[in-house]
Design an enzyme around this catalytic site. Structure first.
Site, PDB file in Angstrom:
ATOM      1  N   LYS A 248      47.720  36.896  34.750  1.00 34.17           N
ATOM      2  CA  LYS A 248      47.107  37.804  35.712  1.00 34.17           C
ATOM      3  C   LYS A 248      48.118  38.868  36.088  1.00 34.17           C
ATOM      4  O   LYS A 248      49.327  38.629  36.024  1.00 34.17           O
ATOM      5  CB  LYS A 248      46.690  37.043  36.983  1.00 34.17           C
ATOM      6  CG  LYS A 248      45.573  37.730  37.731  1.00 34.17           C
ATOM      7  CD  LYS A 248      44.268  37.476  37.037  1.00 34.17           C
ATOM      8  CE  LYS A 248      43.074  37.929  37.809  1.00 34.17           C
ATOM      9  NZ  LYS A 248      41.852  37.302  37.272  1.00 34.17           N
TER      10      LYS A 248
HETATM   11  N1  GLU Z   1      39.304  39.237  35.513  1.00 36.25           N
HETATM   12  C1  GLU Z   1      38.333  38.411  34.887  1.00 36.25           C
HETATM   13  C2  GLU Z   1      38.502  36.963  35.307  1.00 36.25           C
HETATM   14  O1  GLU Z   1      39.030  36.665  36.344  1.00 36.25           O
HETATM   15  C3  GLU Z   1      38.281  38.623  33.381  1.00 36.25           C
HETATM   16  C4  GLU Z   1      39.539  38.303  32.653  1.00 36.25           C
HETATM   17  C5  GLU Z   1      39.505  38.713  31.174  1.00 36.25           C
HETATM   18  O2  GLU Z   1      38.465  39.161  30.706  1.00 36.25           O
HETATM   19  O3  GLU Z   1      40.540  38.579  30.533  1.00 36.25           O
HETATM   20  O4  GLU Z   1      38.044  36.073  34.645  1.00 36.25           O
END
Ligand code: GLU
Length: 444
Positions: free
Chosen positions: A134
């Site tokens: 993240k």
């Molecule tokens: N931000 C989204 C999540 O929390 C998508 C993450 C992604 O597609 O890599 O799952």
């Protein structure tokens, strides 16, 4: 604590503004609201039901690596503001890391750590060949001009370019970022590489290698899991009322898809407040109102409700698609929905979770409920690597199959171990990561 990151040290003048505003202060969260503490509490609960090697369980409590960056951005006025950002990799056991980038003024390192950990579990639960990551930047994107947002994004992308790459770490949108932000990251990375690298991010515009159906994927996935939960309980969607907290990218699509499947949307809210109408809201008219007014508040023919009131409405389904820490122990007793679908990451604190589970509320946990986004991100990445383009119906079919399969694996684990949906989802995911680590072996 250096005074450059201490909000409480308010010196007058421009410098105090730019530094304290941009870098943010220490987190001011109570214990129940620290996302990393909460992620660890969930992890410990799941691990308590597994027989993992102690060293492996210990290792998975911490991120593998954390990058913290401070960087300058030139504002339209010519002033230079300094920003702080993070990129955290939790686990690389099953492949390159995957996870979104969040732009919000109050992002903390503990939040990014927790979200990276949740991405590891989410990808493992969905059987995607990824670890979890993240990113975050402490910024309110609504306060920047488009050019400022682009400069900030390109500089942040450059700062974290030592970590990202199509076979290393693949960012995607999250709160406060969108397809345009991904396009700037893709372009910046490609400029440094000397050739186009579409697979370095997912959630891009379709024109540059994005996948059909990616924008709607999270909301769609939420509804596929709600439909399965209703089927399990033998409830007809046409007899089902729904309240949606958070009318952003996830909530808007979830509300729309719930309505298409026959459910009645009686309440929705955004950060300014919510609206309620017992016999159902007209979503088309509500979307029009939101586009004009910038909020659902003030929608004619509906009663006003606060965000907290929405959470305690007597509906069959409550979709929590706003942000983290929305259902806390303070209000968990008053939540009257029978099914909670966690569209956001970490919307229910562990204390609240325990109260709800004891009361028999059926929670579709975040790592299952909102996994549609990363699942279609995976499909986008596969298409990019093959320079291929799949039609929308194929994407949605894949998404439905993968998320429905995961839903039933979780239900199976609940039955076998007599645990809650969340514990079961985490158990499955953690076991898969642990197996991957054991099979790979400990180096050297
Ligand atoms: N931000 C989204 C999540 O929390 C998508 C993450 C992604 O597609 O890599 O799952």
């Amino acid at each position: 604590m250096s005074d450059s990151v201490d909000n409480s040290n308010k010196r007058p003048g421009k410098e105090a503004f730019s530094i304290s505003q941009a870098l943010g202060g220490p987190p001011r969260l109570g214990h129940e609201e620290n996302p990393y503490v909460n992620a660890l509490a969930q992890f410990d609960k799941a691990v308590g039901n597994l027989k993992l090697k102690r060293g492996i369980a210990e290792m998975l409590r911490y991120p593998k690596r954390e990058l913290s960056v401070v960087f300058p951005v030139e504002m339209d006025t010519g002033e230079i503001h300094v920003f702080r950002g993070y990129r955290v990799h939790h686990s690389t056991a099953k492949g390159p890391t995957k996870g979104g980038i969040r732009y919000a003024p109050d992002v903390t390192l503990d939040e990014v750590r927790a979200l990276a950990m949740l991405m590891t579990w989410k990808c493992a639960l969905m059987n995607l060949p990824y670890g979890g990551a993240k990113g975050g930047v402490l910024v309110d994107p609504k306060k920047l001009s488009r050019r400022e947002l682009e400069r900030l994004t390109r500089r942040y992308a450059t700062e974290i370019s030592i970590l990202i790459g199509p076979d290393r770490d693949i960012p995607a949108p999250d709160m406060g970022t969108d397809a345009q932000v991904m396009a700037w990251i893709m372009d910046t990375y490609s400029m440094h590489s000397g050739y186009s690298v579409p697979a370095v991010v997912t959630g891009k515009p379709v024109e540059i290698g994005g996948s059909l159906g990616r924008t709607a994927a999270t909301g769609r996935g939420v509804v596929y899991t709600i439909e399965e939960a209703l089927r399990l309980k033998g409830v007809d969607p046409k007899e089902t009322t729904v309240a949606v907290q958070g009318f952003g990218n996830v909530g808007t699509v979830a509300a729309q898809c719930c309505a298409e499947s026959g459910m009645t949307i009686v309440a929705v809210s955004d950060s300014s407040g919510g609206v309620y109408r017992g016999d159902g809201l007209d979503l088309l008219a509500l979307n029009r109102h939101k586009a004009e007014a910038g909020t659902v508040v003030g929608f004619r023919g509906a009663d006003q409700v606060t965000n907290e009131e929405l959470l305690t409405l007597s509906t069959d389904v409550l979709v929590t698609a706003a942000t983290g820490n929305q259902i806390t122990s303070r209000i968990a007793d008053q939540v009257r929905a029978k099914i909670i679908a966690e569209g956001a990451n970490g919307p229910t604190t562990p204390d609240a979770d325990e109260i709800l589970v004891n009361r028999g509320v059926f929670i579709i946990p975040d790592i299952l409920c909102n996994a549609g986004g990363v699942t279609v991100s995976y499909l986008e990445w596969v298409q990019d690597l093959q320079s291929f383009m799949w039609p929308l119906d194929q994407i949605n079919r894949h998404l439905r199959n993968l998320i429905v399969d995961a839903f039933h694996s979780v239900m199976g684990c609940c039955d076998v171990h007599g645990v809650s949906n969340r514990v079961a989802a985490q158990m499955l995911a953690i076991q898969r990561i642990s197996d991957a680590i054991a099979i790979r072996g400990i180096y050297p």
